[in-house]
Motif scaffolding. Structure first.
Motif, PDB file in Angstrom:
ATOM      1  N   ILE A  55      33.788  -8.235 -33.615  1.00  0.00           N
ATOM      2  CA  ILE A  55      32.687  -9.116 -34.005  1.00  0.00           C
ATOM      3  C   ILE A  55      31.845  -9.468 -32.778  1.00  0.00           C
ATOM      4  O   ILE A  55      32.377  -9.918 -31.756  1.00  0.00           O
ATOM      5  CB  ILE A  55      33.218 -10.411 -34.655  1.00  0.00           C
ATOM      6  CG1 ILE A  55      34.068 -10.078 -35.890  1.00  0.00           C
ATOM      7  CG2 ILE A  55      32.050 -11.327 -35.024  1.00  0.00           C
ATOM      8  CD1 ILE A  55      33.324  -9.401 -37.011  1.00  0.00           C
ATOM      9  N   LEU A  56      30.549  -9.284 -32.890  1.00  0.00           N
ATOM     10  CA  LEU A  56      29.623  -9.670 -31.824  1.00  0.00           C
ATOM     11  C   LEU A  56      29.291 -11.146 -32.015  1.00  0.00           C
ATOM     12  O   LEU A  56      28.338 -11.505 -32.699  1.00  0.00           O
ATOM     13  CB  LEU A  56      28.353  -8.816 -31.890  1.00  0.00           C
ATOM     14  CG  LEU A  56      27.375  -8.958 -30.718  1.00  0.00           C
ATOM     15  CD1 LEU A  56      27.982  -8.420 -29.428  1.00  0.00           C
ATOM     16  CD2 LEU A  56      26.062  -8.235 -31.024  1.00  0.00           C
ATOM     17  N   ASP A  57      30.114 -12.011 -31.426  1.00  0.00           N
ATOM     18  CA  ASP A  57      29.975 -13.440 -31.675  1.00  0.00           C
ATOM     19  C   ASP A  57      29.063 -14.146 -30.683  1.00  0.00           C
ATOM     20  O   ASP A  57      28.821 -15.352 -30.809  1.00  0.00           O
ATOM     21  CB  ASP A  57      31.342 -14.117 -31.720  1.00  0.00           C
ATOM     22  CG  ASP A  57      32.157 -13.915 -30.439  1.00  0.00           C
ATOM     23  OD1 ASP A  57      31.662 -13.210 -29.531  1.00  0.00           O
ATOM     24  OD2 ASP A  57      33.270 -14.452 -30.354  1.00  0.00           O
ATOM     25  N   ASP A  58      28.539 -13.440 -29.705  1.00  0.00           N
ATOM     26  CA  ASP A  58      27.552 -14.007 -28.786  1.00  0.00           C
ATOM     27  C   ASP A  58      26.214 -14.063 -29.529  1.00  0.00           C
ATOM     28  O   ASP A  58      25.601 -13.033 -29.809  1.00  0.00           O
ATOM     29  CB  ASP A  58      27.440 -13.132 -27.541  1.00  0.00           C
ATOM     30  CG  ASP A  58      26.521 -13.731 -26.487  1.00  0.00           C
ATOM     31  OD1 ASP A  58      25.622 -14.517 -26.846  1.00  0.00           O
ATOM     32  OD2 ASP A  58      26.677 -13.392 -25.296  1.00  0.00           O
ATOM     33  N   LYS A  59      25.745 -15.253 -29.851  1.00  0.00           N
ATOM     34  CA  LYS A  59      24.543 -15.411 -30.670  1.00  0.00           C
ATOM     35  C   LYS A  59      23.264 -14.966 -29.951  1.00  0.00           C
ATOM     36  O   LYS A  59      22.203 -14.853 -30.578  1.00  0.00           O
ATOM     37  CB  LYS A  59      24.417 -16.864 -31.142  1.00  0.00           C
ATOM     38  CG  LYS A  59      25.560 -17.296 -32.041  1.00  0.00           C
ATOM     39  CD  LYS A  59      25.332 -18.672 -32.624  1.00  0.00           C
ATOM     40  CE  LYS A  59      26.527 -19.130 -33.468  1.00  0.00           C
ATOM     41  NZ  LYS A  59      26.865 -18.185 -34.536  1.00  0.00           N
ATOM     42  N   SER A  60      23.358 -14.700 -28.663  1.00  0.00           N
ATOM     43  CA  SER A  60      22.183 -14.229 -27.927  1.00  0.00           C
ATOM     44  C   SER A  60      22.058 -12.703 -27.986  1.00  0.00           C
ATOM     45  O   SER A  60      21.071 -12.148 -27.493  1.00  0.00           O
ATOM     46  CB  SER A  60      22.260 -14.671 -26.462  1.00  0.00           C
ATOM     47  OG  SER A  60      23.318 -13.992 -25.771  1.00  0.00           O
ATOM     48  N   LEU A  61      23.058 -12.037 -28.586  1.00  0.00           N
ATOM     49  CA  LEU A  61      23.061 -10.584 -28.659  1.00  0.00           C
ATOM     50  C   LEU A  61      22.873 -10.105 -30.094  1.00  0.00           C
ATOM     51  O   LEU A  61      23.260 -10.793 -31.042  1.00  0.00           O
ATOM     52  CB  LEU A  61      24.369 -10.023 -28.097  1.00  0.00           C
ATOM     53  CG  LEU A  61      24.680 -10.348 -26.644  1.00  0.00           C
ATOM     54  CD1 LEU A  61      26.026  -9.756 -26.250  1.00  0.00           C
ATOM     55  CD2 LEU A  61      23.582  -9.833 -25.719  1.00  0.00           C
TER      56      LEU A  61
END
Length: 327
Positions: free
Chosen positions: A47-53
């Motif tokens: 899961i790409l959980d970095d909201k800036s990505l």
């Protein structure tokens, strides 16, 4: 002289560091690790959980991995075909953002949305560009941030999907290897069984569409399951007949990673041993357009020159098809 074909010369991939395993899902929805594994074959997903990505970042990371691993100058890349169902923005091609982030200064690019079949379709488009001799080096990328359109209160869909990106470099090949033949199909009647209804021109974003959760993946699992088996099996058989390939001559099958039981059923239907199917769904889940390039990335060291490989996919639309590649 042999016909010039497009051949896969380099492969790259990227998956986020955050792992969402079945044990965690047990805590947020009514399910169990045993049930998920028995029904889907999935143990965890990234899961790409970095909201800036976003999707563009994963695609650029996969491209950089490919370029670095293959010692390839990014300035040599002329075109980028990005298969995705989760663009960064509704308006502004994600491919343009990827070219900037990956440092592809001399490349143009475009998005291609055919859901889980997107990468396979993009591979064919890229191959046509190479065969026409218009371009020498083309990147085909499959990337999806499925966590951005998954409802984690819906236990039927949230267990299936993960995030990731994979990339391949296409170049000309006169040795007799490369992307040989493809068969593709679509059936718009399938759209009611698998879609994200909200956010398009038919149902623009509104308070009503948000409250009704129309911006998340919605599917009729049983219908999709049966149609995926039928469609991928049929085009695998058709491409083998078209290319005059026997069952024994097939070295590998690269299937879309949607459900392990679908893959097993296709193996039985086509009559090719499951040991010849490359499977990594247990650790990534369904990453939509990224499943096939991630499979190529994970198992690239297993492919030998001259191997006969069939790649097959099925996705929303309905869209599906198979491609024969001689490695």
């Amino acid at each position: 002289m042999s016909k010039m074909r497009a051949s896969i010369k380099a492969i790259g991939g990227y998956v986020p560091e955050t792992i969402l395993n079945n044990s965690h899902l047990e805590k947020i929805i009514d399910t169990t690790d045993e049930w998920i594994i028995s029904r889907t074959g999935i143990k965890e997903r990234r899961i790409l959980d970095d909201k800036s990505l976003a999707t563009s970042d994963m695609a650029s990371f996969a491209i950089k991995n490919l370029l670095e691993d293959g010692a390839i100058d990014p300035d040599e890349i002329e075109c980028l075909i990005l298969a995705t169902s989760t663009p960064d923005y509704a308006l502004t091609p994600t491919a343009a953002l990827v070219c900037e982030k990956a440092g592809l200064k001399n490349a143009w690019g475009f998005d291609l949305n055919s859901a889980c079949s997107g990468f396979l379709y993009g591979l064919s488009v890229g191959a046509s560009f190479i065969e026409s001799n218009r371009y020498k080096k083309i990147l085909v990328v499959g990337a999806d941030k499925m966590s951005s359109i998954v409802n984690y209160e819906d236990r039927n869909s949230c267990i299936l999907f993960g995030d990731g990106a994979g990339a391949v470099l296409l170049e000309n090949d006169e040795s007799g290897s490369g992307i040989m033949q493809s068969i593709f199909k679509v059936d718009g009647k399938g759209s009611k069984f698998l879609s994200v209804p909200g956010g398009g021109s038919l149902l623009p974003t509104s308070e009503e569409t948000v409250l009704a959760k129309k911006h998340y993946v919605q599917q009729d699992g049983k219908t999709v399951f049966k149609q995926a088996i039928k469609s991928m099996s049929a085009t695998c058989k058709d491409i083998m007949a078209k290319a005059d390939l026997s069952i024994d001559s097939i070295d590998w099958i690269i299937p879309h990673q949607a459900n392990l039981r679908i893959i097993q059923a296709v193996s039985e239907e086509v009559g090719i041993d499951i040991k010849k199917f490359k499977i990594n769904i247990e650790k990534y889940g369904n990453t939509t357009a990224a499943t096939i390039p991630l499979c190529l990335w994970d198992f690239k060291n297993d492919f030998k020159k001259g191997d006969n490989i069939i790649i097959t996919a099925f996705g929303a639309g309905f869209s599906w098809g198979s491609t024969y590649v001689k490695w």
